[in-house]
Design a protein around this motif. Sequence first.
Motif, PDB file in Angstrom:
ATOM      1  N   ASP A 207       6.653 -21.603  33.787  1.00  0.00           N
ATOM      2  CA  ASP A 207       7.765 -21.610  35.015  1.00  0.00           C
ATOM      3  C   ASP A 207       7.585 -20.450  35.687  1.00  0.00           C
ATOM      4  O   ASP A 207       7.885 -20.423  36.954  1.00  0.00           O
ATOM      5  CB  ASP A 207       9.081 -21.895  34.622  1.00  0.00           C
ATOM      6  CG  ASP A 207       9.410 -23.482  34.008  1.00  0.00           C
ATOM      7  OD1 ASP A 207       8.346 -24.335  34.417  1.00  0.00           O
ATOM      8  OD2 ASP A 207      10.371 -23.656  33.222  1.00  0.00           O
ATOM      9  N   PHE A 208       7.752 -19.348  34.971  1.00  0.00           N
ATOM     10  CA  PHE A 208       7.655 -17.908  35.662  1.00  0.00           C
ATOM     11  C   PHE A 208       6.497 -17.929  36.384  1.00  0.00           C
ATOM     12  O   PHE A 208       6.538 -17.382  37.688  1.00  0.00           O
ATOM     13  CB  PHE A 208       7.781 -16.689  34.627  1.00  0.00           C
ATOM     14  CG  PHE A 208       8.051 -15.574  35.436  1.00  0.00           C
ATOM     15  CD1 PHE A 208       9.057 -14.938  35.800  1.00  0.00           C
ATOM     16  CD2 PHE A 208       6.821 -14.922  35.330  1.00  0.00           C
ATOM     17  CE1 PHE A 208       9.294 -13.656  36.488  1.00  0.00           C
ATOM     18  CE2 PHE A 208       6.677 -13.353  35.953  1.00  0.00           C
ATOM     19  CZ  PHE A 208       8.045 -13.058  36.465  1.00  0.00           C
ATOM     20  N   GLU A 210       4.446 -20.207  37.682  1.00  0.00           N
ATOM     21  CA  GLU A 210       4.369 -21.028  39.016  1.00  0.00           C
ATOM     22  C   GLU A 210       5.288 -20.463  40.052  1.00  0.00           C
ATOM     23  O   GLU A 210       4.924 -20.550  41.186  1.00  0.00           O
ATOM     24  CB  GLU A 210       5.006 -22.405  38.401  1.00  0.00           C
ATOM     25  CG  GLU A 210       3.705 -23.061  37.528  1.00  0.00           C
ATOM     26  CD  GLU A 210       4.165 -24.550  37.343  1.00  0.00           C
ATOM     27  OE1 GLU A 210       5.069 -24.970  37.460  1.00  0.00           O
ATOM     28  OE2 GLU A 210       3.077 -25.149  36.805  1.00  0.00           O
ATOM     29  N   GLU A 211       6.618 -20.136  39.447  1.00  0.00           N
ATOM     30  CA  GLU A 211       7.296 -19.582  40.506  1.00  0.00           C
ATOM     31  C   GLU A 211       6.991 -18.278  41.333  1.00  0.00           C
ATOM     32  O   GLU A 211       6.909 -18.070  42.495  1.00  0.00           O
ATOM     33  CB  GLU A 211       8.747 -19.023  39.702  1.00  0.00           C
ATOM     34  CG  GLU A 211       9.712 -18.325  40.459  1.00  0.00           C
ATOM     35  CD  GLU A 211      10.812 -19.458  41.254  1.00  0.00           C
ATOM     36  OE1 GLU A 211      10.798 -20.680  40.725  1.00  0.00           O
ATOM     37  OE2 GLU A 211      11.016 -19.148  42.411  1.00  0.00           O
ATOM     38  N   GLN A 212       6.204 -17.382  40.566  1.00  0.00           N
ATOM     39  CA  GLN A 212       5.622 -16.003  41.190  1.00  0.00           C
ATOM     40  C   GLN A 212       4.319 -16.250  41.979  1.00  0.00           C
ATOM     41  O   GLN A 212       4.112 -15.661  42.786  1.00  0.00           O
ATOM     42  CB  GLN A 212       5.553 -15.007  39.897  1.00  0.00           C
ATOM     43  CG  GLN A 212       6.814 -14.576  39.442  1.00  0.00           C
ATOM     44  CD  GLN A 212       7.688 -14.028  40.445  1.00  0.00           C
ATOM     45  OE1 GLN A 212       7.540 -13.735  41.149  1.00  0.00           O
ATOM     46  NE2 GLN A 212       9.149 -14.537  39.991  1.00  0.00           N
ATOM     47  N   THR A 213       3.779 -17.343  41.730  1.00  0.00           N
ATOM     48  CA  THR A 213       2.421 -17.414  42.206  1.00  0.00           C
ATOM     49  C   THR A 213       2.147 -18.626  43.490  1.00  0.00           C
ATOM     50  O   THR A 213       1.439 -18.821  44.054  1.00  0.00           O
ATOM     51  CB  THR A 213       1.211 -17.796  41.273  1.00  0.00           C
ATOM     52  OG1 THR A 213       1.213 -19.047  40.566  1.00  0.00           O
ATOM     53  CG2 THR A 213       0.955 -16.607  40.386  1.00  0.00           C
ATOM     54  N   GLY A 214       3.174 -19.604  43.231  1.00  0.00           N
ATOM     55  CA  GLY A 214       3.082 -20.785  44.000  1.00  0.00           C
ATOM     56  C   GLY A 214       2.134 -21.799  43.533  1.00  0.00           C
ATOM     57  O   GLY A 214       1.910 -22.944  44.187  1.00  0.00           O
ATOM     58  N   ALA A 215       1.196 -21.244  42.439  1.00  0.00           N
ATOM     59  CA  ALA A 215       0.184 -22.330  41.845  1.00  0.00           C
ATOM     60  C   ALA A 215       0.906 -23.256  40.795  1.00  0.00           C
ATOM     61  O   ALA A 215       1.784 -22.803  40.224  1.00  0.00           O
ATOM     62  CB  ALA A 215      -0.860 -21.672  41.269  1.00  0.00           C
ATOM     63  N   GLN A 216       0.493 -24.486  40.768  1.00  0.00           N
ATOM     64  CA  GLN A 216       0.871 -25.072  39.661  1.00  0.00           C
ATOM     65  C   GLN A 216      -0.118 -25.211  38.497  1.00  0.00           C
ATOM     66  O   GLN A 216      -1.161 -25.445  38.822  1.00  0.00           O
ATOM     67  CB  GLN A 216       0.973 -26.656  39.966  1.00  0.00           C
ATOM     68  CG  GLN A 216       1.845 -27.545  39.047  1.00  0.00           C
ATOM     69  CD  GLN A 216       2.661 -28.657  39.716  1.00  0.00           C
ATOM     70  OE1 GLN A 216       3.001 -28.723  40.806  1.00  0.00           O
ATOM     71  NE2 GLN A 216       2.895 -29.701  39.077  1.00  0.00           N
ATOM     72  N   LEU A 217       0.513 -25.192  37.345  1.00  0.00           N
ATOM     73  CA  LEU A 217      -0.569 -25.132  36.208  1.00  0.00           C
ATOM     74  C   LEU A 217      -0.618 -26.297  35.442  1.00  0.00           C
ATOM     75  O   LEU A 217       0.529 -26.695  34.921  1.00  0.00           O
ATOM     76  CB  LEU A 217       0.150 -23.987  35.163  1.00  0.00           C
ATOM     77  CG  LEU A 217      -0.481 -22.606  35.181  1.00  0.00           C
ATOM     78  CD1 LEU A 217       0.178 -21.612  34.038  1.00  0.00           C
ATOM     79  CD2 LEU A 217      -1.944 -22.496  35.220  1.00  0.00           C
TER      80      LEU A 217
END
Length: 290
Positions: A207-208, A210-217
């Motif tokens: 979650d962290f 994705e929040e910080q990079t804008g990428a989805q994992l």
Amino acid sequence: MSIPEREHEHGSANSTTARLYGALGYGKDHFKVDQTNAAALDEILPGMRLIVPGNRACLRRMVATAADLGIRQYIDLGSGLPDQPPNLHEVAQRTVKDARFIYVDNDPMVCTHGRALLQGSGVTMIEADARDICALYRTYELLSVIETGRPVCVVLGAILHFFTDDEVKEVMEELYDFLAPGSLVLVTHATSDQPHYRPEQVQAARDFYEEQTGAQLYLRSVQEIADLVLPGCVPLRPGFVTTAAWHPDYEYESAMIPRAPYFTAVAAEVRRPVETRQYFLLGTTQEAEQ
Ligand SMILES: C[S@@+](CC[C@H](N)C(=O)[O-])C[C@H]1O[C@@H](n2cnc3c(N)ncnc32)[C@H](O)[C@@H]1O
């Protein structure tokens, strides 16, 4: 191939995947915010800082293996910011002096640094979206370097987990149309299968990130990676293992195997016809339970 707009991109993203990855490892080309995010990630999932050096070292060993097998042409999709030497073209060219090496990334900052630092005979940096293999294979830069009838080593280091299942499938189908038998596919991939961590911890780190990079994992199991990425391929020994356990040859790596988070690693040879098999990650409790 059409590339859909990402609904999930966060307006608040303040790192890029390349910069945060560099800050987690030994890179120098990132900002303070990336260092702060790297430190926070390491707190959420202790040992995170081992993932990047472990992954890069694994990719070096994989490329060295490809060069030992005589492969003369390389395409690194989602190559990331240059690292401390040796970078992957240098590893290949230690064994195959005239190896041709193409780095591909869609982040302009990566490409600017790449063009400045990853120089040498036979080395090319292309700014392109790795999700559109057909377009990549139409570029002059690629066509002037790669002989399509001959084996190619494709490096997919820590990139496929940014793609949806459909995107991975399409990328691999298009790649296999271009790859001659005897080509190698080198994959490292984030996985939720982390026996030493609680699922909530892994989820919190994700979650962290994705929040910080804008990428989805997209974290995937070994079987999912095998099915999506490697139809028509035969994994080389040792099969699917952690990056640290893929032919480790550094004391540092064997020391860090037991309780660090990890990426799954596999190197596979492109063969035909396509076969479906069952795969398990070796060396984990999961294997013992099978
Ligand atoms: C986590 S880094 C991995 C770097 C390197 N492959 C490694 O394993 O050390 C992921 C890289 O993939 C790049 N990337 C992500 N999506 C991409 C895409 N669709 N096309 C090309 N590059 C992409 C990012 O810009 C970043 O540099």
